[in-house]
Design a protein around this motif. Structure first.
Motif, PDB file in Angstrom:
ATOM      1  N   ILE A   1       0.846  -1.206   0.000  1.00  0.00           N
ATOM      2  CA  ILE A   1       0.000   0.000   0.000  1.00  0.00           C
ATOM      3  C   ILE A   1       0.876   1.249   0.000  1.00  0.00           C
ATOM      4  O   ILE A   1       0.624   2.197  -0.746  1.00  0.00           O
ATOM      5  CB  ILE A   1      -0.954   0.006   1.226  1.00  0.00           C
TER       6      ILE A   1
ATOM      7  N   GLN B   1      -9.151   6.191   3.169  1.00  0.00           N
ATOM      8  CA  GLN B   1      -8.937   4.926   2.467  1.00  0.00           C
ATOM      9  C   GLN B   1      -7.502   4.445   2.619  1.00  0.00           C
ATOM     10  O   GLN B   1      -7.250   3.254   2.797  1.00  0.00           O
ATOM     11  CB  GLN B   1      -9.302   5.060   0.984  1.00  0.00           C
TER      12      GLN B   1
ATOM     13  N   ASN C   1      -6.596   1.036   4.306  1.00  0.00           N
ATOM     14  CA  ASN C   1      -5.860   0.030   3.535  1.00  0.00           C
ATOM     15  C   ASN C   1      -4.627  -0.478   4.281  1.00  0.00           C
ATOM     16  O   ASN C   1      -4.311  -1.667   4.215  1.00  0.00           O
ATOM     17  CB  ASN C   1      -5.463   0.574   2.170  1.00  0.00           C
TER      18      ASN C   1
END
Length: 190
Positions: A44, A133, A137
């Motif tokens: 990520i 987000q 994540n």
């Protein structure tokens, strides 16, 4: 990873966890998000700002310290709860701040720097869906890829009241207050 060399080598982890187990500790909270960088190899982070792990920590390169801590800790009866220490903060010169300047919030005067001692930091805007987000994540990456026992969130997930005067947050405020601008004083409860 601050004021400690423990996580920078497998031997350091083993020695520290042996001592903690002998002293009857039962949980370790290793930092996994600090200074605007992950302390474990993160797909990520790579996707978001181009680095898999904190580039300033040579002891974290080419290894997975979190996986080592989970393995060694569990063998010694220690629960492992990764700690998102920096919350919504990042260093002022981090890759995160450079690649996503629109994710940074500001004061009413437009300034963005949060000075703590000698360190200049910036705050990610927790109201932006992209920021939410990203953090979500990271959490999901850890809970799905590691056999951890919990997650520790830091107080830096709260935003200092002097921030939130960026265009995005001001627009949210106006939507909720019949078009009015936010108060000029960050101390105003409104």
């Amino acid at each position: 990873n601050v004021d400690s060399e423990v996580m920078f080598s497998r031997a350091g982890i083993r020695q520290a966890f042996n001592q903690l187990a002998q002293l009857k500790f039962n949980t370790v909270y290793p930092a996994v998000w600090n200074w605007g960088y992950t302390q474990y190899p993160s797909a990520i982070a790579q996707q978001t700002y181009g680095l898999t792990v904190d580039p300033r920590s040579t002891g974290l390169q080419h290894r997975d310290a979190l996986a080592e801590m989970v393995e060694i800790g569990h063998r010694r009866g220690l629960a492992i709860a990764p700690w998102f220490e920096f919350g919504f903060m990042t260093t002022a010169d981090s890759e995160m701040a450079s690649r996503h300047p629109d994710w940074i919030t500001q004061r009413r005067d437009g300034s963005q720097i949060w000075q703590e001692g000698i360190y200049q930091r910036k705050w990610l805007n927790p109201f932006k869906p992209e920021v939410q987000q990203f953090i979500q994540n990271l959490v999901l990456e850890i809970v799905t890829q590691y056999d951890i026992d919990g997650i520790q969130f830091d107080d830096h997930f709260g935003l200092p009241n002097e921030f939130g005067y960026d265009a995005y947050t001001v627009q949210l405020y106006r939507q909720e207050h019949q078009g009015k601008l936010p108060p000029s004083s960050a101390q105003d409860p409104e």
